[in-house]
Design a protein around this motif. Sequence first.
Motif, mmCIF file in Angstrom:
data_model
loop_
_atom_site.group_PDB
_atom_site.id
_atom_site.type_symbol
_atom_site.label_atom_id
_atom_site.label_comp_id
_atom_site.label_asym_id
_atom_site.label_seq_id
_atom_site.Cartn_x
_atom_site.Cartn_y
_atom_site.Cartn_z
ATOM 1 N N TYR A 39 -14.174 -34.753 13.557
ATOM 2 C CA TYR A 39 -14.754 -35.946 14.199
ATOM 3 C C TYR A 39 -13.918 -37.188 13.888
ATOM 4 O O TYR A 39 -13.673 -38.020 14.759
ATOM 5 N N MET A 59 -20.152 -30.146 9.573
ATOM 6 C CA MET A 59 -20.718 -30.431 10.902
ATOM 7 C C MET A 59 -20.386 -29.251 11.795
ATOM 8 O O MET A 59 -19.219 -28.882 11.941
ATOM 9 N N LYS A 63 -22.830 -29.646 16.858
ATOM 10 C CA LYS A 63 -23.120 -31.035 16.479
ATOM 11 C C LYS A 63 -21.935 -31.935 16.794
ATOM 12 O O LYS A 63 -22.087 -33.082 17.253
ATOM 13 N N LEU A 64 -20.743 -31.415 16.583
ATOM 14 C CA LEU A 64 -19.521 -32.169 16.894
ATOM 15 C C LEU A 64 -19.474 -32.500 18.387
ATOM 16 O O LEU A 64 -19.185 -33.652 18.783
ATOM 17 N N GLU A 66 -21.959 -32.694 20.469
ATOM 18 C CA GLU A 66 -23.042 -33.625 20.778
ATOM 19 C C GLU A 66 -22.659 -35.065 20.436
ATOM 20 O O GLU A 66 -22.855 -35.991 21.230
ATOM 21 N N LYS A 67 -22.083 -35.266 19.242
ATOM 22 C CA LYS A 67 -21.694 -36.625 18.820
ATOM 23 C C LYS A 67 -20.583 -37.194 19.698
ATOM 24 O O LYS A 67 -20.588 -38.374 20.064
ATOM 25 N N VAL A 68 -19.621 -36.356 20.045
ATOM 26 C CA VAL A 68 -18.507 -36.837 20.881
ATOM 27 C C VAL A 68 -19.004 -37.190 22.273
ATOM 28 O O VAL A 68 -18.596 -38.212 22.864
ATOM 29 N N LYS A 69 -19.896 -36.385 22.849
ATOM 30 C CA LYS A 69 -20.444 -36.683 24.174
ATOM 31 C C LYS A 69 -21.238 -37.985 24.147
ATOM 32 O O LYS A 69 -21.208 -38.760 25.110
ATOM 33 N N GLN A 70 -21.947 -38.244 23.050
ATOM 34 C CA GLN A 70 -22.716 -39.476 22.926
ATOM 35 C C GLN A 70 -21.800 -40.705 22.901
ATOM 36 O O GLN A 70 -22.207 -41.792 23.305
ATOM 37 N N SER A 71 -20.584 -40.530 22.410
ATOM 38 C CA SER A 71 -19.628 -41.649 22.368
ATOM 39 C C SER A 71 -18.970 -41.899 23.717
ATOM 40 O O SER A 71 -18.143 -42.805 23.855
ATOM 41 N N TYR A 95 -23.757 -28.095 27.064
ATOM 42 C CA TYR A 95 -23.240 -29.422 26.698
ATOM 43 C C TYR A 95 -22.011 -29.801 27.524
ATOM 44 O O TYR A 95 -21.427 -30.858 27.315
#
Length: 466
Positions: A39, A59, A63-64, A66-71, A95
Motif C-alpha cells: 500500500y 493487510m 483489503k489492499l 478495497e483501500k486502493v479503490k477507495q482512494s 471489486y
Amino acid sequence: MIKVLIADDEKDIVDLIAYLIKDLDVEIVGLASNGLEAYRIILEKNPDVVISDIRMPGMTGLKLIEKVKQSERKTEFIIISGYRDFEYAKTALQYGVQDYLLKPIKEEELALLLNRLNRKKHINDEKEQADQDRQQRFVEQISRIRRDYLRKILYEAEIDENDRILTGENDPLHPVEDCIYSVVTIKLDYIEHENVDFSAYVSVLENMCEKYTTKIKSDSFDAEYFYEGTKGHIAFNYKPDVHLPMDKKKKYLTELLREDNEKYEFFNVTLGIGLQVRSRENLHDSFISAQAAIDNRIELGSGGIIDASKLTQGQLNYQVTVPQQIEMRVRKGLFELNKEEVFSCLDEVLRSYYYGKETAVQTIYKFSERWIELLEDAVLGNKLLDKTDLPPKEVWGMRINSCTSMQACKGYLTDYMMKIMELCNDMQKSHEARPIREVKEYIEKNYDKGISLDDIGKMVCLIRFI
C-alpha cells in the motif's frame, strides 16, 4: 509501458514473477512482502498494475484492493491465489479485479494478461489525451470569443446580434450594479533596438497578460485581456466595498511589475492604468486614457506605473496634425525624389512642435504613425511604388513604439524615410533602364529580320508610355 508492483509474502514467488515478465513491455516499480508495504509503494509510485497474493500478512490482498479503490486510483489488480482461496478470488472479481492467476503461475497466462492491460492503458491514455485536447480547444475558443468581444468594446466597434449570440454566457465583464470598470495596459519596450526579433514579444506578452489578468481577476468580478503588437490590454470590473480599491490594487501590480522588470532584463515593462468608469459602455474612455498614460512614459519614464487619474488634461487629451503646407512639400519632395527637402520637412516639424514648449512630448508616437502614413500615401499617390513594395509598416511602427526618447523616435523615422527614398530611387532606375533592356532583347531576337532605326525608335517611345 505499464508500471507494475509485485506483492507476495513468499520471496520465491516475487522473484519468479519478476523473472517471467522481465522481457515484457513493463517497468517493475516495486516489490513488496506484505500488504502494508504494498500500500505504501502504491501511494508513492502509483503503479498501473499490482500483481498481489490474496493472502498476505499485515493487510490481505482483498483489503489492499478495497483501500486502493477507495482512494479513486486507476490501479488495476491481478490476484494470485491457490485452489483453496477460490471464494476469495470470486470476491476480488467483484471489486473489479482484472483476473486472477492460480498457482503454479503459468508464464503464457501472465504475459497474456499484462499485454492486454498494456493495450488497455494505451487506449485509455489516447482517449484521455483526446479528451484533454478537446477540452483545451474548447477553452481556447471561449477565450478567443471573449477577447474578440472585449476588443470590440474597447475600440467601440459595432457589436451585432451574432456577436451576442456567439458570446452568450461567456460575455466578458458582464454588467454588475454599481461596479467600477477600468483598463490596464502592459507596454513592453525593447532596451536593445538593433536586430530586434519582435516575435519575442508574443510569448512574453502573453505570459504577462495571463499572470496579471489572473491576479486582477482574483480581486474583481471578472477580467479579460487581449494583446496586439507590443501592448497587452486588461479590462476588469469590481466594487471597492467588495474588492480592493484601485490604490491597493496598484500595490500588488507594482510588485508584479518589479518582478518582471528584474526577470526580463532586455525589456522595460510599463503599466498604464486607465480612468475608472461606471459602465461597460464607457470602457473605451478608460482604454484611451490608459494608452495616453503609456505614451507619457517618454517624459515620465518607463518601467513603472503611470496612472491616468494622476495626469493633467494636457497629458491625457491631445491631437496630432501635420501642417498642410508641410504635407504638400513632402508630397512634392517625394515626387521629385528630393531627399534633402523631405528630410528638411521632418526637421522643421520636430523643431516647431517638439523642441519648443507648445506640444506635449507624448504625442510623438501618434505623430510618427501619422508621418509614416503620409509618406506611404505620397509614394502610392505619385505611383512611385506599389503597396507590396513598401517597407513593413507594422515592424517600423513597433520599433518606434519601443522608443523611450525623442532622439530614438526621430532616428527610426529618419531610417524609415531613408528606406522609402532608396526604394523609390531603385524603382526609378529600373524604369529608366527598361527601354534599353527591351531594345537589346528585341535586337537579339530579330537581328536577322532587317531591323531599322525607325522600328527601334517607335519601340522606345512605346515602352516609355507603357
